[in-house]
Design a protein around this motif. Sequence first.
Motif, PDB file in Angstrom:
ATOM      1  N   PRO A  98      11.794  28.803 -48.112  1.00  0.00           N
ATOM      2  CA  PRO A  98      12.967  28.933 -47.188  1.00  0.00           C
ATOM      3  C   PRO A  98      12.768  29.192 -45.902  1.00  0.00           C
ATOM      4  N   GLU A  99      11.521  29.625 -45.572  1.00  0.00           N
ATOM      5  CA  GLU A  99      10.997  30.078 -44.246  1.00  0.00           C
ATOM      6  C   GLU A  99       9.516  29.702 -44.111  1.00  0.00           C
ATOM      7  N   TYR A 100       9.144  28.812 -42.863  1.00  0.00           N
ATOM      8  CA  TYR A 100       7.997  28.728 -42.819  1.00  0.00           C
ATOM      9  C   TYR A 100       7.356  28.900 -41.392  1.00  0.00           C
ATOM     10  N   SER A 101       8.316  28.315 -40.470  1.00  0.00           N
ATOM     11  CA  SER A 101       8.051  28.317 -39.118  1.00  0.00           C
ATOM     12  C   SER A 101       9.069  28.195 -38.242  1.00  0.00           C
ATOM     13  N   PRO A 102      10.366  29.345 -38.402  1.00  0.00           N
ATOM     14  CA  PRO A 102      11.327  29.057 -37.500  1.00  0.00           C
ATOM     15  C   PRO A 102      11.311  28.627 -36.046  1.00  0.00           C
ATOM     16  N   VAL A 105      10.194  24.993 -35.186  1.00  0.00           N
ATOM     17  CA  VAL A 105      11.257  24.170 -35.153  1.00  0.00           C
ATOM     18  C   VAL A 105      12.048  24.505 -33.771  1.00  0.00           C
ATOM     19  N   ALA A 106      12.357  25.664 -33.871  1.00  0.00           N
ATOM     20  CA  ALA A 106      13.236  25.978 -32.235  1.00  0.00           C
ATOM     21  C   ALA A 106      12.500  25.633 -30.860  1.00  0.00           C
ATOM     22  N   GLU A 107      11.183  25.927 -31.169  1.00  0.00           N
ATOM     23  CA  GLU A 107      10.502  25.358 -29.954  1.00  0.00           C
ATOM     24  C   GLU A 107      10.497  23.668 -29.902  1.00  0.00           C
ATOM     25  N   HIS A 108      10.774  23.189 -30.636  1.00  0.00           N
ATOM     26  CA  HIS A 108      10.707  21.590 -30.748  1.00  0.00           C
ATOM     27  C   HIS A 108      12.081  21.193 -30.250  1.00  0.00           C
ATOM     28  N   ALA A 109      13.041  21.893 -30.457  1.00  0.00           N
ATOM     29  CA  ALA A 109      14.635  21.863 -30.150  1.00  0.00           C
ATOM     30  C   ALA A 109      14.602  22.089 -28.214  1.00  0.00           C
ATOM     31  N   THR A 293      12.800  11.974 -31.895  1.00  0.00           N
ATOM     32  CA  THR A 293      11.504  12.154 -32.542  1.00  0.00           C
ATOM     33  C   THR A 293      11.460  12.176 -34.111  1.00  0.00           C
ATOM     34  N   GLY A 294      10.380  11.652 -34.654  1.00  0.00           N
ATOM     35  CA  GLY A 294      10.528  11.428 -36.190  1.00  0.00           C
ATOM     36  C   GLY A 294      10.840  12.466 -37.126  1.00  0.00           C
ATOM     37  N   HIS A 295      11.613  13.604 -36.970  1.00  0.00           N
ATOM     38  CA  HIS A 295      11.494  14.665 -37.794  1.00  0.00           C
ATOM     39  C   HIS A 295       9.968  15.375 -37.753  1.00  0.00           C
ATOM     40  N   GLN A 296       9.768  15.605 -36.626  1.00  0.00           N
ATOM     41  CA  GLN A 296       8.471  16.344 -36.449  1.00  0.00           C
ATOM     42  C   GLN A 296       8.451  17.905 -35.979  1.00  0.00           C
ATOM     43  N   ALA A 297       9.873  18.235 -35.755  1.00  0.00           N
ATOM     44  CA  ALA A 297       9.907  19.580 -35.496  1.00  0.00           C
ATOM     45  C   ALA A 297       9.129  20.746 -36.445  1.00  0.00           C
ATOM     46  N   PHE A 298       9.010  20.380 -37.731  1.00  0.00           N
ATOM     47  CA  PHE A 298       8.273  21.352 -38.264  1.00  0.00           C
ATOM     48  C   PHE A 298       6.715  21.275 -38.290  1.00  0.00           C
ATOM     49  N   PHE A 299       6.365  20.248 -37.622  1.00  0.00           N
ATOM     50  CA  PHE A 299       5.179  19.831 -37.798  1.00  0.00           C
ATOM     51  C   PHE A 299       4.073  20.529 -36.895  1.00  0.00           C
ATOM     52  N   THR A 300       3.738  22.049 -37.381  1.00  0.00           N
ATOM     53  CA  THR A 300       2.720  22.614 -36.642  1.00  0.00           C
ATOM     54  C   THR A 300       1.784  23.065 -37.646  1.00  0.00           C
ATOM     55  N   LEU A 304       2.455  24.192 -41.493  1.00  0.00           N
ATOM     56  CA  LEU A 304       1.629  23.491 -42.705  1.00  0.00           C
ATOM     57  C   LEU A 304       0.904  24.340 -43.568  1.00  0.00           C
ATOM     58  N   GLU A 305       0.285  25.299 -42.926  1.00  0.00           N
ATOM     59  CA  GLU A 305      -0.273  26.382 -43.914  1.00  0.00           C
ATOM     60  C   GLU A 305       0.607  27.301 -44.690  1.00  0.00           C
ATOM     61  N   SER A 306       1.543  27.528 -44.048  1.00  0.00           N
ATOM     62  CA  SER A 306       2.790  28.377 -44.510  1.00  0.00           C
ATOM     63  C   SER A 306       3.446  27.723 -45.776  1.00  0.00           C
ATOM     64  N   ILE A 307       3.886  26.358 -45.468  1.00  0.00           N
ATOM     65  CA  ILE A 307       4.292  25.561 -46.548  1.00  0.00           C
ATOM     66  C   ILE A 307       3.432  25.596 -47.692  1.00  0.00           C
ATOM     67  N   ALA A 308       1.971  25.045 -47.420  1.00  0.00           N
ATOM     68  CA  ALA A 308       1.104  24.930 -48.588  1.00  0.00           C
ATOM     69  C   ALA A 308       1.172  26.456 -49.337  1.00  0.00           C
ATOM     70  N   LYS A 309       1.059  27.298 -48.772  1.00  0.00           N
ATOM     71  CA  LYS A 309       0.798  28.843 -49.425  1.00  0.00           C
ATOM     72  C   LYS A 309       2.309  29.024 -50.259  1.00  0.00           C
ATOM     73  N   THR A 310       3.512  28.945 -49.539  1.00  0.00           N
ATOM     74  CA  THR A 310       4.635  29.464 -50.330  1.00  0.00           C
ATOM     75  C   THR A 310       4.801  28.314 -51.397  1.00  0.00           C
ATOM     76  N   THR A 311       4.691  27.342 -51.155  1.00  0.00           N
ATOM     77  CA  THR A 311       5.049  25.959 -52.347  1.00  0.00           C
ATOM     78  C   THR A 311       3.953  26.534 -53.443  1.00  0.00           C
ATOM     79  N   LEU A 312       2.581  26.575 -53.273  1.00  0.00           N
ATOM     80  CA  LEU A 312       1.650  27.061 -54.457  1.00  0.00           C
ATOM     81  C   LEU A 312       2.078  28.269 -55.070  1.00  0.00           C
ATOM     82  N   GLN A 313       2.434  29.409 -54.155  1.00  0.00           N
ATOM     83  CA  GLN A 313       2.653  30.588 -54.949  1.00  0.00           C
ATOM     84  C   GLN A 313       4.050  30.360 -55.963  1.00  0.00           C
ATOM     85  N   ASN A 314       5.010  29.448 -55.208  1.00  0.00           N
ATOM     86  CA  ASN A 314       6.282  29.285 -56.099  1.00  0.00           C
ATOM     87  C   ASN A 314       5.805  28.583 -57.402  1.00  0.00           C
TER      88      ASN A 314
END
Length: 335
Positions: A98-102, A105-109, A293-300, A304-314
Motif C-alpha cells: 500500500p505504501e512504499y515511497s509516496p 512518486v510526488a517528487e517525480h510529479a 515518462t514511462g511509468h517511472q515515478a515509483f522507480f527509486t 524498490l527496497e521497500s517494495i521487495a520487503k513488504t511483498t516478501l513479508q506479505n
Amino acid sequence: MKVAVFGAKSYDSKYLSKENEHFGHELVFIEAHLNALTAPLAQGFGAVCVFVNDDIDADCLKALSEVGVGTVALRCAGFNNVDLEAAASLGINVVRVPEYSPHGVAEHAVALLLSLNRQTYRAYNRVRESNFSLEGLLGFNVNTKTVGVIGTGKIGAAFCSIMKGFGCRVIAYDMYPNEACLKQGIEYVDLDTLLKQSDIISLHCPLTPETEHLIDDETISVMKKGVMLINTSRGGLIDTAAVIRQLKSGQIGYLGLDVYEEEGDIFFEDISDKVLEDDVFARLLTFPNVLVTGHQAFFTSDALESIAKTTLQNLSDIDRDNSCANSVSADLIKH
Ligand code: NAD
C-alpha cells in the motif's frame, strides 16, 4: 512459499533476491507478463507476484486457480488490474504494497511540472547543438500559482507539501480530507472549483469505475485556458483523445504524463527498433508541450527496497496464517 514472479526485470530480481535472504521464499523469475494465456506457467507455485501491467482478470484468475495458485502478490499499490470479485469467489488472496515511497512518486510529479514549465528537455537538446537561443523557452514562476490536487492520500499529500514549499496556493479535492493536509493549510474545495481555479492540476486518486476518464472534454472545458495537467496516477483517469483535442485548441497548455491508458503494450519494454503502432500515443509525442515518462515515478532505490520487503513479508504472512494486513478486497474500492 514457492513464488512465480511475472514480468520480472533485472531490477526486480536484484531487489527481491537480496531481500529474500531474510525470508527464504523460493522465487522463480519469469519475463512474461501474467495474463490468462501465461497463467499455466504458474503450475506448481503457491503464489504469483505481479506488477501494474499484468492482466489478472477473471479468466486469468480461473486459470491460476486451476493450477493451484492461492495468492496474487502485487508488488505495487494500485490494484485496478485485478478482478477482485473473481479472486474472492475463487478463494484467491490478493495482497499489495500500500505504501512504499509516496515522496518518490510526488517528487517525480514535481519533476514533470518543472521540466514542462522551463522545457528543460528541449533546452538540453538545444545546448548540445550549440543553440543557445531562448526563443520558445519562456516559463512562469510557480510561486504564488494555484495548484489543484485531486486525491490527497499518501502521494497527493506529499505532493501538496512540496508545492506548499514552493509558495503555491494549494487546493484539493478528495471525499476524505487528509488531516495532515488540513494542518498545512491546504484548502479542500469541490471538484468544479478546483478545475476552474487551478493553474496546475495533478492527479493522485486511484483508477476506479468512478474516476475512469475523470479528465475528459467536459472537465477540461471548465479548466483555465493553458492549464498544466500532470498525471502520475493511472492512465485511465484521462481520456487521451479528449486531451489531444484540447492540446490542439490550446485549452491545455502543458501535459505531463507518467502513465497512459494503453501503456500495457509499450511501457517497461525497449521497442526502439519497432514501429510504434499506437497512433494516439504517437500523436501525443508530437506536441512540444507534452512530456511523457514511462511509468517511472515509483522507480527509486528506496522504493524498490521497500517494495521487495513488504511483498516478501506479505507472502510470509499468508504462508503462516492465510491472512495479511495488506490484503485487498473489493470493499477497498468503495472506500
Ligand atoms: P492512497 O490510497 O493513499 O490515496 C488515494 C486518495 O484518492 C485517497 O485519499 C482517496 O480518498 C482519494 N480518492 C479516491 N477516489 C477519489 C475521487 N473520485 N476523487 C478524488 N479523490 C479520490 O493512494 P496513493 O498511495 O496516494 O496512490 C495514489 C495513486 O498513485 C495509486 O492509486 C496508484 O494508481 C498511483 N501510483 C502511481 C505510481 C507511479 O509509479 N506512477 C506509483 C505508486 C502509485
